[in-house]
Design an enzyme around this catalytic site. Structure first.
Site, PDB file in Angstrom:
ATOM      1  N   LYS A 169      -6.707  -3.624  -0.158  1.00  0.00           N
ATOM      2  CA  LYS A 169      -5.445  -2.557   0.538  1.00  0.00           C
ATOM      3  C   LYS A 169      -4.148  -2.513   0.105  1.00  0.00           C
ATOM      4  CE  LYS A 169      -2.601  -1.656   3.363  1.00  0.00           C
ATOM      5  NZ  LYS A 169      -1.335  -0.563   3.356  1.00  0.00           N
ATOM      6  N   GLY A 200      -4.191   3.191   3.196  1.00  0.00           N
ATOM      7  CA  GLY A 200      -3.627   2.703   4.178  1.00  0.00           C
ATOM      8  C   GLY A 200      -2.707   2.868   4.605  1.00  0.00           C
ATOM      9  N   GLY A 202      -0.800  -0.806   7.256  1.00  0.00           N
ATOM     10  CA  GLY A 202      -0.754  -2.213   6.995  1.00  0.00           C
ATOM     11  C   GLY A 202      -1.133  -1.748   8.657  1.00  0.00           C
ATOM     12  N   PRO A 203      -0.390  -1.448  10.001  1.00  0.00           N
ATOM     13  CA  PRO A 203      -0.980  -1.582  11.189  1.00  0.00           C
ATOM     14  C   PRO A 203      -2.449  -0.987  11.932  1.00  0.00           C
ATOM     15  CG  PRO A 203       1.580  -0.982  10.850  1.00  0.00           C
ATOM     16  CD  PRO A 203       1.100  -0.413   9.629  1.00  0.00           C
ATOM     17  N   GLY A 206      -4.880  -2.360   6.663  1.00  0.00           N
ATOM     18  CA  GLY A 206      -4.625  -3.405   7.164  1.00  0.00           C
ATOM     19  C   GLY A 206      -4.990  -4.667   7.998  1.00  0.00           C
ATOM     20  N   GLU A 244       3.118 -14.036   0.093  1.00  0.00           N
ATOM     21  CA  GLU A 244       3.605 -14.608  -0.683  1.00  0.00           C
ATOM     22  C   GLU A 244       4.876 -13.309  -0.369  1.00  0.00           C
ATOM     23  OE1 GLU A 244       6.282 -13.175  -2.835  1.00  0.00           O
ATOM     24  OE2 GLU A 244       5.316 -12.303  -4.443  1.00  0.00           O
ATOM     25  N   CYS A 278      11.126  -9.414  -5.312  1.00  0.00           N
ATOM     26  CA  CYS A 278      11.285 -10.902  -4.900  1.00  0.00           C
ATOM     27  C   CYS A 278      11.793 -12.172  -5.684  1.00  0.00           C
ATOM     28  CB  CYS A 278       9.852 -11.215  -4.201  1.00  0.00           C
ATOM     29  SG  CYS A 278       8.248 -11.543  -5.362  1.00  0.00           S
ATOM     30  N   GLU A 378      17.901 -10.774   2.216  1.00  0.00           N
ATOM     31  CA  GLU A 378      16.456 -10.269   1.172  1.00  0.00           C
ATOM     32  C   GLU A 378      17.100  -9.121   1.001  1.00  0.00           C
ATOM     33  OE1 GLU A 378      13.119 -10.430  -1.340  1.00  0.00           O
ATOM     34  OE2 GLU A 378      12.530  -9.972   0.572  1.00  0.00           O
TER      35      GLU A 378
END
Length: 471
Positions: A169, A200, A202-203, A206, A244, A278, A378
């Site tokens: 995904k 699609g 995430g909510p 995912g 991660e 990251c 971040e």
């Protein structure tokens, strides 16, 4: 406009069950493509295809799996130029970097496991027990937008090598290189259902994967907030989870280091991919007595990162990936000024001549309080914080003063001194005097930077179960 209104399930391109999502070019703000807004039903179809394919795929030999990955590697090499241009368009990565890193690193990811599978893997004997590793099952790989292809291949290559089947995904923000990957997967002849693609949000898609009873492992890369949510959902059915989740890496320049080299490399690292990395060294720690000199050097090097069209080979700094990301970075810059840091160059205003596109000027702050917002959060944009320290003990304290622990760097004229310092920094990776990236080394973080490791043998281990057979 490109139309990729399909998913890849069971070895075939199939229509999605839901609506569509528009994919933007962040440099022009124009729609590049439309993709399916995958549903829970789509995720279920993909997982069931992976579950059906698992017994046969996990029973294949290392040589057979290696051959499929070898053909995939060839497909990625063949598509490298096309992939680089695609990522320049849908992420905003400057074309040179998109080709040299974004398109090239996935080739390395896959080739690594071709080579590892070619090596003999002997079972371990412990007393009267035979210790064997077996494929863990169906893997859900949920990936971000900043390195959209690499973040997929660094998950699926070890998972497939271990004998797992996979549902991917990708981020809906920059999904187009995933389609190029699956073109190569289809061409490579993987058995139907071994690798599947569901696009699609995430909510929806995912979370459907994270909670699916037939998913055995969830491998996620993204924010702490989203990763925490994935871990909570996966815990309900006791799935294995690798995370991660980002970082706030310190670039520590000790008092005997080559200051000009360390600052130059540090600025380049902080602004890599527009700061949307990251592992970016976004905190530059310098001796207090060299702070002024370091700031002048950082200003000079930062101002060489002129924002511009990512398709122009001369561009070193492209746009941020979306309007939302640009506004988030601008808010952090404003916060840095409000909290008293010295704005050396850049700022929250749009760069001159770039009113269209999600551009942010390369920004450097000096005299940054190590406890301030810009030193702790971040930012994920081209923003560097320079923090003075009093002595080596103070530098170590500041370097470890973070909820993250993903990456970092240390510079010294004495390699032994630098190595000793590196050992005391609480982070999953750290470079000594500009040490080169190693794709065979484990990659992952301490603290809120995540759980588990990617890359090399450690990555394969994440996708296996350990069985003890008493003889």
């Amino acid at each position: 406009m490109e139309e990729r209104n399909v998913l890849y399930v069971g070895g075939e391109w199939v229509p999605g069950a839901g609506a569509t999502i528009a994919v933007e070019n962040p440099a022009t703000e124009q729609v590049l493509a439309v993709i399916p807004e995958g549903t829970a039903e789509d995720a279920d179809r993909a997982v069931r295809a992976a579950r059906e394919a698992f017994p046969a795929w996990s029973a294949t030999s290392r040589a057979e799996r290696g051959e499929c990955l070898r053909r995939l590697h060839e497909g990625l090499v063949k598509r490298a130029e096309e992939i680089g241009e695609t990522i320049a368009r849908d992420v905003g990565t400057p074309l040179r970097m998109a080709t040299r890193i974004q398109a090239a690193l996935p080739q390395t990811d896959v080739r690594t496991f071709v080579d590892l599978l070619a090596e003999d893997e002997a079972d371990e004997r412990v007393g009267n027990s035979l210790i064997v590793r077996e494929a863990a099952g169906v893997v859900a790989a949920i990936t971000p937008w900043n390195y959209p292809l690499h973040q997929i291949t660094c998950k699926i290559a070890p998972a497939l090598a271990a004998g797992c089947t996979v549902v991917v995904k990708p981020s809906e923000v920059a999904p187009l290189s995933a389609y190029q990957l699956f073109d190569a997967i289809h061409e490579a002849g993987f058995p139907p259902g071994v690798v599947n693609l569901v696009t699609g949000f995430g909510p929806v898609a995912g979370e459907a994967l994270a909670t699916h009873p037939e998913v055995d492992v969830v491998s996620f890369t993204g924010s702490v907030r989203a990763g925490t949510r994935v871990a909570e959902l996966a815990a309900r059915s006791v799935k294995r989870v690798t995370l991660e989740l980002g970082g706030k890496s310190a670039n520590v320049i000790l008092d005997d280091a080559d200051l000009a080299t360390a600052v130059k490399v540090g600025v380049s690292n902080a602004f890599l991919n527009g700061g949307q990395t990251c592992t970016a060294w976004t905190r530059m720690l310098v001796p207090r007595e060299k702070h002024e000199e370091a700031v002048a050097l950082a200003k000079k090097f930062a101002e060489g990162f002129t924002p511009g069209d990512p398709l122009d080979p001369k561009t070193k700094l492209g746009p941020l990936v979306s309007a939302a990301q640009r506004e988030r970075v601008r808010e952090f810059i404003a916060k840095g000024v409000a909290e008293g840091a010295t704005l050396v160059t850049g700022g929250a205003d749009a760069p001159a001549g770039l009113d269209t596109g999600y551009f942010v000027a390369p920004t450097v702050f000096a005299d940054v309080d190590p406890d301030s917002t810009i030193a702790q959060e971040e930012i994920f944009g081209p923003v560097l914080s320079i923090i003075p320290f009093d002595d080596e003990a103070d530098a170590l304290r500041i370097a470890n003063n973070s909820r993250y622990g993903l990456h970092g760097a240390v510079w010294s004229a004495d390699p032994d001194r630098a190595l000793a310092f590196a050992r005391r920094v609480r982070t999953g990776q750290i470079d000594v005097n500009g040490g080169a990236y190693n794709p065979l080394a484990p990659f992952g973080g301490y603290k809120q930077s995540g759980v588990g490791r990617e890359m090399g043998r450690s990555a394969m281990a994440e996708f296996t179960e350990v069985k003890s057979i008493q003889l």
